[in-house]
Write an enzyme that holds these catalytic residues in place. Sequence first.
Site, mmCIF file in Angstrom:
data_model
loop_
_atom_site.group_PDB
_atom_site.id
_atom_site.type_symbol
_atom_site.label_atom_id
_atom_site.label_comp_id
_atom_site.label_asym_id
_atom_site.label_seq_id
_atom_site.Cartn_x
_atom_site.Cartn_y
_atom_site.Cartn_z
ATOM 1 N N GLU A 173 -2.687 13.275 1.253
ATOM 2 C CA GLU A 173 -3.979 12.842 1.810
ATOM 3 C C GLU A 173 -4.721 14.059 2.360
ATOM 4 O OE1 GLU A 173 -3.207 9.175 4.286
ATOM 5 O OE2 GLU A 173 -4.322 8.410 2.550
ATOM 6 N N HIS A 233 2.512 8.784 0.874
ATOM 7 C CA HIS A 233 1.368 8.708 -0.034
ATOM 8 C C HIS A 233 1.723 9.607 -1.212
ATOM 9 C CE1 HIS A 233 -1.119 6.960 3.244
ATOM 10 N NE2 HIS A 233 -0.333 7.711 3.999
ATOM 11 N N HIS A 293 6.072 6.447 6.325
ATOM 12 C CA HIS A 293 5.642 5.978 5.014
ATOM 13 C C HIS A 293 5.114 7.179 4.225
ATOM 14 C CE1 HIS A 293 1.948 5.857 7.437
ATOM 15 N NE2 HIS A 293 1.413 6.334 6.326
ATOM 16 N N HIS A 320 0.830 -1.207 0.000
ATOM 17 C CA HIS A 320 0.000 0.000 0.000
ATOM 18 C C HIS A 320 0.862 1.253 0.000
ATOM 19 C CE1 HIS A 320 -3.327 -2.608 0.919
ATOM 20 N NE2 HIS A 320 -2.708 -3.047 1.985
ATOM 21 N N THR A 325 -5.423 6.448 8.267
ATOM 22 C CA THR A 325 -6.046 6.658 6.957
ATOM 23 C C THR A 325 -6.099 5.361 6.150
ATOM 24 O OG1 THR A 325 -3.988 7.300 5.854
ATOM 25 C CG2 THR A 325 -5.252 9.058 6.922
ATOM 26 N N HIS A 333 4.167 10.517 6.348
ATOM 27 C CA HIS A 333 3.646 10.321 7.704
ATOM 28 C C HIS A 333 4.699 9.665 8.587
ATOM 29 C CE1 HIS A 333 -0.724 10.331 6.035
ATOM 30 N NE2 HIS A 333 -0.296 11.545 6.303
HETATM 31 ZN ZN ZN Z 1 -0.217 7.472 5.995
#
Ligand code: ZN
Length: 306
Positions: free
Chosen positions: A126, A116, A114, A87, A219, A139
């Site tokens: 996000e 996004h 990590h 992910h 999230t 994050h």
């Molecule tokens: Zn995250």
Amino acid sequence: MQLLLAVLALAYVAPSTEDSHWCYEIQAKEPNSHCVGPDQWPGNCKENQQSPINIVTAKAKSNPRLTPFIFVGYDKKKQWQIKNTQHSVEMTLGGGMCIIGGDLPARYEAIQLHLHWSEMSDKGSEHSIDGKHFAMEMHIVHKKMASSSKGQDSDKLAVLGFMVEVGTKTNKGFQPLVEALSRISKPHTNSTVTECSLQDMLPPSDKLHSYFRYQGSLTTPTCDETVIWTVFKEPIKIHKDQFLEFSKNVYYDKDQKLNMKDNVRPLQPLGKRQVFKSHAPGQLLPLPLPTLLVPTLTCLVASFLQ
Ligand SMILES: [Zn+2]
Ligand SMILES: *[C@@H]1O[C@H](CO)[C@@H](O)[C@H](O)[C@H]1NC(C)=O
């Protein structure tokens, strides 16, 4: 006919939250995907204190208790372990790194970071700020360290969110992570980054005094509402080419058919929650006491100071 009905019945079993794996919208849209997209995510994902949100700066309430953080151990250089979690891309932290201050109820130890991202520079984050999305969002997940106040779940984690903006200058601090990406193309593979520190990856700490604070959730499923969110105003800046390495080198699937990108949960309603902001930049602050002690602070000792 009976066989057909039986087959149909089997095929029609509602996606069980145990069996079907959750995924992002871009994966759910793929032909023949059997994964569960964001509007059907399991667990707590339909509760009312969810993340991410759009932060409306004009509605954020100033809170003088939101003092600058002390980042303990963020300067530690190490060959961090990095993996493709299917992910995201995640770097395992841990070991003597924590944050203090910022009106958190305890010390919080860094566990992992990590990211996004998208391949477009205006949609990979996000959170959004006044409706604006950034190219990426990083994050850093922190876990509450032992403290005397027990039983409350809503403050179990503190996540620091950094917006990432793209430009024309190479960010050297980010390069070790970028170079590791091609070694973790497939899900569930891992590697290590060449030696670097978190501090190398972040904006200078004197630019981190301005931030937003609200109570929210993870999230990703199961979207537990256990997160004290901090979203910094100052973005990390990386080169456009560094940014594009993410969507180019990392894949959602082991056949390397779907590039990992848009691993972004849609915005969630703020509901009755209030977003707070730290003091206005430039405003004079009394020097917080712990600042004087920084060189001697570690994450483990002196918890009596809290
Ligand atoms: Zn995250
Ligand atoms: C990293 O990958 C190797 C090889 O697949 C595996 O044996 C090892 O357990 C992995 N390590 C972690 C921490 O995931």
